[in-house]
Design an enzyme around this catalytic site. Structure first.
Site, PDB file in Angstrom:
ATOM      1  N   ASP A 155      62.516 -46.876 -85.053  1.00  0.00           N
ATOM      2  CA  ASP A 155      61.881 -46.191 -86.179  1.00  0.00           C
ATOM      3  C   ASP A 155      61.791 -44.703 -85.837  1.00  0.00           C
ATOM      4  O   ASP A 155      62.337 -44.247 -84.834  1.00  0.00           O
ATOM      5  CB  ASP A 155      60.507 -46.791 -86.472  1.00  0.00           C
ATOM      6  CG  ASP A 155      59.560 -46.708 -85.278  1.00  0.00           C
ATOM      7  OD1 ASP A 155      60.046 -46.573 -84.144  1.00  0.00           O
ATOM      8  OD2 ASP A 155      58.329 -46.793 -85.486  1.00  0.00           O
ATOM      9  N   SER A 182      55.785 -41.964 -87.604  1.00  0.00           N
ATOM     10  CA  SER A 182      56.456 -43.203 -87.237  1.00  0.00           C
ATOM     11  C   SER A 182      57.504 -43.625 -88.262  1.00  0.00           C
ATOM     12  O   SER A 182      58.448 -42.899 -88.520  1.00  0.00           O
ATOM     13  CB  SER A 182      55.397 -44.292 -87.032  1.00  0.00           C
ATOM     14  OG  SER A 182      55.942 -45.452 -86.476  1.00  0.00           O
ATOM     15  N   ASP A 241      59.624 -42.570 -84.638  1.00  0.00           N
ATOM     16  CA  ASP A 241      59.132 -42.064 -83.351  1.00  0.00           C
ATOM     17  C   ASP A 241      59.527 -42.974 -82.197  1.00  0.00           C
ATOM     18  O   ASP A 241      59.098 -42.768 -81.067  1.00  0.00           O
ATOM     19  CB  ASP A 241      57.622 -41.846 -83.377  1.00  0.00           C
ATOM     20  CG  ASP A 241      56.819 -43.139 -83.430  1.00  0.00           C
ATOM     21  OD1 ASP A 241      57.367 -44.163 -83.885  1.00  0.00           O
ATOM     22  OD2 ASP A 241      55.640 -43.130 -83.029  1.00  0.00           O
ATOM     23  N   ASP A 246      58.850 -46.007 -81.224  1.00  0.00           N
ATOM     24  CA  ASP A 246      57.974 -46.919 -80.487  1.00  0.00           C
ATOM     25  C   ASP A 246      58.261 -48.369 -80.873  1.00  0.00           C
ATOM     26  O   ASP A 246      57.624 -49.292 -80.367  1.00  0.00           O
ATOM     27  CB  ASP A 246      56.493 -46.574 -80.675  1.00  0.00           C
ATOM     28  CG  ASP A 246      56.011 -46.677 -82.109  1.00  0.00           C
ATOM     29  OD1 ASP A 246      56.837 -46.930 -83.019  1.00  0.00           O
ATOM     30  OD2 ASP A 246      54.795 -46.491 -82.340  1.00  0.00           O
TER      31      ASP A 246
END
Length: 452
Positions: A246, A104, A248, A250
């Site tokens: 960010d 992340s 990833d 999400d």
């Protein structure tokens, strides 16, 4: 690493904490546990595997794929895609399991493994505990039951996933984005291709930064944890606003046309009103954590909406949403969940929905976000104290009560023990920053006195 599974899968420094051997073993263990739970009953199991662009994701993906295939699971490799894309494809393709390799917003040396259940939902804690138990048993000598011949899993690339996910994002938009100039900061991460493609197909004029991942530069000085470059780019290009993801993707944070940050609370406030207008905000309720700014709570009350607050962590937000059927929830950090269209926080979807509201109303993001006023917030970490006694100390309870009386309805106090360190977090909000600092300082001293 202690307990392997944290609040968001298994995470650590790649090739130190999180090794190829561990990735392979956990994947085999996951296959065995899901088979025992009846998930694979009556059919040959399939898994969707994706990753963010980190260099370590290359060998960790290979290990995960090898582990799953060796346990008799067919694997669809979707390549570099956001976490919510892997979750969506797991559901859309009817897969039995999804696996995302990402850390992340963490720095590049870290990586992580997140397992997703059928439908693209996070695994239950019980299943994670069972996977960890089976993995540990094998490490200590218990052999795997391994298929042979035609029983081993087959592996193939599934590059169609990119277009499927982008098409899904466009399909759920309430209106197009024509006429908007938007800067996108992709954090050199998993959405570097997906997000610009989606915004462009939706009609926006797109300027990208942080969209050249090389495996080593993810989150480096850019993205949702470093908004400086985005703020400068929005002003330089005269854009309507900017969106930051960010690693990833999400999460989604925004920057208005003046360069001011629009955080997750403000984004949820804007989306809540938009969804209510479309009768999509079930029970006129939004779910957020106790860390959301008091200004968000006051704004929702003023607009006649109910706010449900949970413990810190998107998993608790999602649990509440699923249990009661609520449609919108999230965190101040920009992890926003729109449950009708995603099973997890989806930064690209959130950004698109925010842009759709700007396009639909013709109002600036700055104007829309002004529905809530962020109250000054002060956070102090108090180290080297007994965090376990936060809820039982009479001395501390008295200090908190005094602070709450002083702040009245326009302020808030939150004391929270850290989940990983011997410290207590003191958070104070007030209408005046000096008052917030003063009250936070006194409470920090009280924590030291009562728990030190």
């Amino acid at each position: 690493m202690g307990r392997l599974f944290g609040t968001d899968g298994v995470r650590g420094v790649a090739n130190a904490d999180l090794t190829a051997e561990m990735a392979l073993g956990l994947s085999v263990a996951a296959a065995h546990v899901l088979a025992e739970s009846g998930t694979f009953e009556g059919h040959r199991p399939t898994a969707v595997v994706g990753r963010d662009p980190r260099a370590s994701g290359e060998f960790l993906e290979a290990a995960v794929v090898a582990g799953l295939a060796s346990a008799g699971v067919d694997v669809l490799r979707v390549g570099v895609l956001p976490t919510p894309a892997v979750a969506y494809l797991t559901g859309a393709l009817g897969a039995d399991l999804g696996v995302m390799l990402s850390a992340s917003h963490n720095a590049m040396p870290d990586n992580g493994i997140k397992f997703l259940a059928r439908g693209g939902h996070k695994l239950d804690d019980e299943l994670e505990d069972r996977i960890e138990s089976v993995y540990e048993s094998h490490r200590h000598g218990e052999p795997w039951d391994r298929p042979t011949g035609s029983g081993v899993g087959r592996v193939r690339e599934y590059l169609e996933g990119f277009d499927q996910y982008v098409a899904h994002l466009i399909a759920v938009l309430p209106n197009r984005l024509d006429g908007l100039k938007i800067v996108l900061d992709e954090a050199h991460g998993a959405a570097a291709r997906v997000s610009p493609e989606a915004f462009t197909r939706a009609g926006a004029e797109v300027i990208t930064i942080g969209a050249s991942p090389d495996g080593l530069n993810i989150n480096e000085g850019c993205g949702s944890t470093h908004l400086g470059l985005l703020k400068a780019a929005v002003v330089e290009h005269g854009a309507a606003f900017g969106i930051a993801h960010d690693g990833d993707a999400d999460r989604c944070l925004a920057v208005d046309h003046t360069g001011d940050e629009v955080d997750g609370d403000q984004i949820m406030a804007v989306l809540a009103l938009a969804m209510r207008e479309r009768s999509a905000l079930r029970a006129d309720t939004v779910v957020a954590t106790v860390m959301s700014n008091l200004g968000f709570k006051l704004a929702m009350e003023r607009e006649g909406l109910q706010l449900i607050q949970t413990a810190v962590g998107d998993r608790y937000v999602l649990e509440s949403m699923k249990e009661h059927g609520y449609a919108l929830g999230g965190e101040q950090s920009g992890h926003v969940i729109i449950l009708d269209h995603a099973t997890t926080g989806d930064g690209t979807l959130t950004g698109l929905m925010l842009a759709a509201r700007v396009a639909e109303t013709g109002r600036s993001l700055r104007d829309l976000a002004s529905v809530m006023e962020r109250l000054p917030q002060v956070l102090i970490n108090v180290p080297d104290v007994d965090r376990t006694r936060v809820g039982t100390s009479g001395e501390l309870a008295a200090a908190v009560a005094d602070a709450e009386r002083e702040l009245g309805e326009t302020g808030r106090v939150l004391l929270r023990p850290s989940g990983t360190e011997p410290l207590v977090r003191v958070m104070v909000e007030a209408a005046d920053i000096d008052q917030a600092r003063s009250v936070a300082g006194r409470l920090a001293d009280a924590v030291k006195s009562a728990l030190g």
